[in-house]
Design a protein around this motif. Structure first.
Motif, PDB file in Angstrom:
ATOM      1  N   ASN A  36       1.075 -20.725 -13.946  1.00 26.08           N
ATOM      2  CA  ASN A  36       1.819 -21.200 -12.777  1.00 26.08           C
ATOM      3  C   ASN A  36       1.044 -22.251 -12.004  1.00 26.08           C
ATOM      4  N   ASP A  39       1.247 -25.454 -13.915  1.00 27.76           N
ATOM      5  CA  ASP A  39       2.555 -26.069 -13.707  1.00 27.76           C
ATOM      6  C   ASP A  39       2.633 -26.787 -12.366  1.00 27.76           C
ATOM      7  N   ARG A  40       1.857 -26.303 -11.412  1.00 29.86           N
ATOM      8  CA  ARG A  40       1.859 -26.889 -10.068  1.00 29.86           C
ATOM      9  C   ARG A  40       0.796 -27.964  -9.899  1.00 29.86           C
ATOM     10  N   VAL A  76       7.292 -19.128 -16.609  1.00 32.46           N
ATOM     11  CA  VAL A  76       6.590 -20.421 -16.623  1.00 32.46           C
ATOM     12  C   VAL A  76       5.734 -20.543 -17.875  1.00 32.46           C
ATOM     13  N   ARG A  79       7.829 -21.555 -20.783  1.00 33.83           N
ATOM     14  CA  ARG A  79       8.165 -22.980 -20.798  1.00 33.83           C
ATOM     15  C   ARG A  79       6.988 -23.822 -21.278  1.00 33.83           C
ATOM     16  N   LEU A  80       5.774 -23.507 -20.820  1.00 32.35           N
ATOM     17  CA  LEU A  80       4.604 -24.257 -21.256  1.00 32.35           C
ATOM     18  C   LEU A  80       4.364 -24.087 -22.749  1.00 32.35           C
TER      19      LEU A  80
END
Length: 453
Positions: A36, A39-40, A76, A79-80
């Motif tokens: 996460n 992703d950020r 998340v 998705r990665l």
């Protein structure tokens, strides 16, 4: 209660600029935190005490989870991984702990953004603020966190802008004693006591085959061990099983037929059938008070005579009774290690040792794994700004944690650290319906095994 401003994220102080977020633990929740934050676009470092990904999970890697894959993969992270061509396991299949590591955690940890920031054999012994013990207030929120880390090369200190403690609870079991203290005499027989979920059909088979084992505990860790011991008894003559609980029933193992996690629903049924058939001896209302080493006193225990056996003395009714066993399995549940957080300002529930705002939502007297309300940074915020306890450890001694809950925790916290207040507050979680816990289980609160699915 300390008042904490949860209205908006504060700008990063100048002393914190450029520092990473420190993640303690490289298990499922620690790695989901890393995903996460990746992703950020937030820098981080993962500090893992073990020498590999999911080291604690691997210790019970032979156990099959009762949650299917669809509840075990962080969104998340999914998705990665999808961008790498990763093939997601079948949604409704049930993995073992080892398969969870092999098919999900290992590929996730191998992503360059995570692998380059993960350190192994790095044990965090203390967390504080740089130059500040817990009594000092002025300028506290602007001071970096300071983590003392033990590595094979020695002891070092790292600084961080925020800390996410995902270190779990598996290595800190509850006591065998009903008082919460270790029974008298425990050091004398410590080598005969096994941690929860021993691999009795695999690498630890020799310690249990043909022996008398006492399993202590009333939750799913105890139930899984009882089922494996029953399989061992079919293969190895002389293998005996006694199940010790401190209450009249093991309410936490008894599951509603409406439980959407069907694998969990069958555990209690199978154990009850073994008890009814006489293959497991159930000793209820037994509170352990003393352990001592003794020479095995029955033919069935003779194989362990050279090493001695454990005499277990317990209070039952108005008197004391004894049980002699070759092995004792401590399946009484887990508790958080708070020693490392002595200099951190915490607000913890006085009963289950969970974050104070979270505790009412996970009270095991009222809630099961599937009835916990969605929660995120707001419920996990501590007086120590930007310090969060997540995952199994966030539940303290409550035995109702599911991985899906932890994934939503760290999604919300990552959004908060990124300054995305809307996403941080928008917590959503759909959990499988369950009937595991009930208000009738109150006397055993905090002593059952976790819902490790």
């Amino acid at each position: 209660m300390t008042l904490i401003d949860l209205t908006t994220p504060k700008p990063i102080a100048s002393r914190l600029q450029g520092l990473p977020v420190a993640i303690i633990g490289a298990g499922p929740i620690g790695l989901a935190t890393a995903a996460n934050l990746t992703d950020r676009g937030i820098d981080f470092v993962v500090l893992e005490a073990g020498d590999r990904i999911g080291a604690s999970v691997l210790e019970w890697g032979h156990i099959r989870l009762f949650s299917p894959w669809k509840h075990l993969v962080d969104p998340v992270s999914r998705r990665l991984l999808a961008d790498t061509g990763w093939t997601e396991p079948p949604a409704d299949s049930l993995p073992t702990g080892a398969e969870l590591i092999e098919r999900f955690l290992t590929p996730l940890a191998a992503l360059p953004a995570i692998a380059s920031r993960t350190r192994f054999t790095a044990t965090v012994s203390d967390v504080t603020r740089e130059g500040m013990d817990r009594t000092r207030t002025a300028g506290r929120a602007q001071a970096p966190f300071l983590l003392r880390v033990h590595t094979p090369a020695g002891i070092e200190e790292l600084t961080a802008r925020a800390v996410v403690d995902a270190s779990g609870t598996y290595r800190t079991p509850n006591s065998l004693g009903s008082s919460g203290l270790d029974p008298l005499g425990l050091p004398e027989v410590a080598d005969l006591v096994s941690h929860a979920l021993p691999d009795v059909l695999g690498r630890e088979r020799a310690a249990f085959a043909g022996r008398h084992t006492v399993v202590v505990g009333a939750g799913h860790s105890a139930a899984n061990t009882l089922l494996n011991l029953a399989d061992l008894a079919e293969q190895e003559p002389g293998t005996r099983i006694t199940w010790v609980i401190r209450n009249a029933t093991a309410a936490r193992v008894s599951t509603s037929p409406d439980d959407e996690l069907k694998a969990r629903a069958t555990i209690g049924i199978r154990v009850d059938a073994l008890v009814d058939a006489g293959r497991i001896e159930l000793v209820d209302r037994f509170e352990i008070v003393r352990l001592e080493r003794t020479v095995a006193d029955s033919a069935a225990d003779a194989t362990a005579a050279s090493a001695g056996a454990a005499r277990i003395t317990g209070r039952r009714g108005d008197g004391l009774e004894t049980i002699v066993a070759d092995r004792i399995v401590n399946a009484t549940g887990f508790r958080p290690n708070l020693d490392m957080l002595r200099e951190i300002r915490l607000e913890l529930d006085e009963i289950v040792e969970a974050p104070r705002r979270l505790a009412p939502l996970i009270d095991p007297n009222l809630h099961s794994c599937g009835t916990v309300e969605p929660h995120g940074f707001a419920e996990l915020t501590q007086p120590e700004r930007d310090f969060f306890i997540v995952g199994m450890k966030s539940y303290g001694r409550a035995p109702t944690f599911l991985l899906a809950t932890g994934y939503e925790q760290v999604r919300s916290i990552s959004a908060w650290l990124a300054g995305d207040q809307a996403a941080a507050r928008n917590v959503e979680l759909v959990l499988p319906a369950t009937g595991v816990c009930s208000t009738d289980a109150a006397p055993d609160a905090g002593r059952g095994a976790s819902c490790c699915g």
